[in-house]
Design a protein around this motif. Structure first.
Motif: not given
Length: 256
Positions: A14-31, A163-173
């Motif tokens: 209710g205080r601030l809503r941000a609209g965010v455009l992300v790459p379709s293959g990105n599974s990491v940014a939102e969490p 090369d791909t977002n999916a591969e990048m997302g599989r890199c563990e912390p």
């Protein structure tokens, strides 16, 4: 008298809503974004097509920019964020073009990941930067060139060649932490771990402890800039010195 109904409390931003455009293959940014947002702030997300890292794929992400931005505007967001590092740093003037297109299409304020990174480095007075990315070589080099064009010095750099977002997302912390610790050896003012699609948020505090310099990541810089621009502050040390230092500067200014 019947008892008042027990309603479940939901934070709808209710205080601030941000609209965010992300790459379709990105599974990491939102969490990672959700983990950093304070109560009352929400991120509403729309995707643009991007899975790989070729020049053609990166530029194709912008084909539907206005249409996607208008969908976010339908949700009455307060600001729109174009959140892809590789595209927004593709050339020195591209971030400005993206902002102009979104603002013209929606009438809403906008910023990009590149804008947030540059402002974070400036706020930390970081001129010499160690740049670490998961990208293929040509994408990494374009980001290094972008930083140099912005007045920064790339003191050292390394990339993973993914090369791909999916591969990048599989890199563990844990793997990213060990890699970044090995590569961030040169003296610098800050270490930038770029890319919105890698799980870099969990390693910030520990890497800062190991290398004794501020650590910035794409998702962290974006959220910091969003909050900073709208008067929110966070000193959660899990998210790095960027939040702590800028809050201290703001507190000092308020007390002046």
């Amino acid at each position: 008298m019947p008892a008042e109904p027990a309603l479940v409390e939901i934070d709808y931003g209710g205080r601030l809503r941000a609209g965010v455009l992300v790459p379709s293959g990105n599974s990491v940014a939102e969490p990672e974004i959700r983990a950093m947002l304070p109560p009352g702030v929400s991120a509403l997300v729309t995707r643009l097509p991007l899975r790989g890292s070729s020049r053609a794929e990166l530029m194709t992400m912008l084909d539907g920019l206005e249409a996607a931005a208008r969908l976010l505007a339908d949700a009455q967001v307060d600001v729109i964020v174009f959140h892809c590092t590789a595209v927004s740093t593709f050339a020195p003037d591209l971030a400005g073009s993206i902002r102009d297109r979104i603002q013209a299409a929606t009438g809403l304020p906008c910023f990009t990941t590149a804008d947030a990174i540059v402002e974070a480095l400036r706020r930390l007075r970081a001129r010499r930067v160690t740049l670490l990315t998961p990208y293929i070589g040509e994408v990494h080099q374009r980001e290094a060139d972008f930083l140099v064009a912005g007045g920064f010095e790339v003191a050292d750099s390394a990339w993973l060649g993914i090369d791909t977002n999916a591969e990048m997302g599989r890199c563990e912390p844990a793997m990213l932490l060990d890699w970044a610790h090995r590569e961030a050896a040169a003296p610098a003012d800050a270490c930038l771990i770029s890319c919105t699609a890698i799980k870099s948020l969990p390693i910030i505090a520990e890497l800062e402890r190991r290398i004794a310099m501020p650590v910035l990541t794409s998702n962290q810089c974006m959220v910091w800039y969003l909050l900073d621009q709208h008067g929110f502050a966070s000193a959660d040390r899990r998210f790095g010195r960027l939040f702590e230092v800028t809050q201290r500067v703001a507190a000092q200014a308020a007390g002046a």
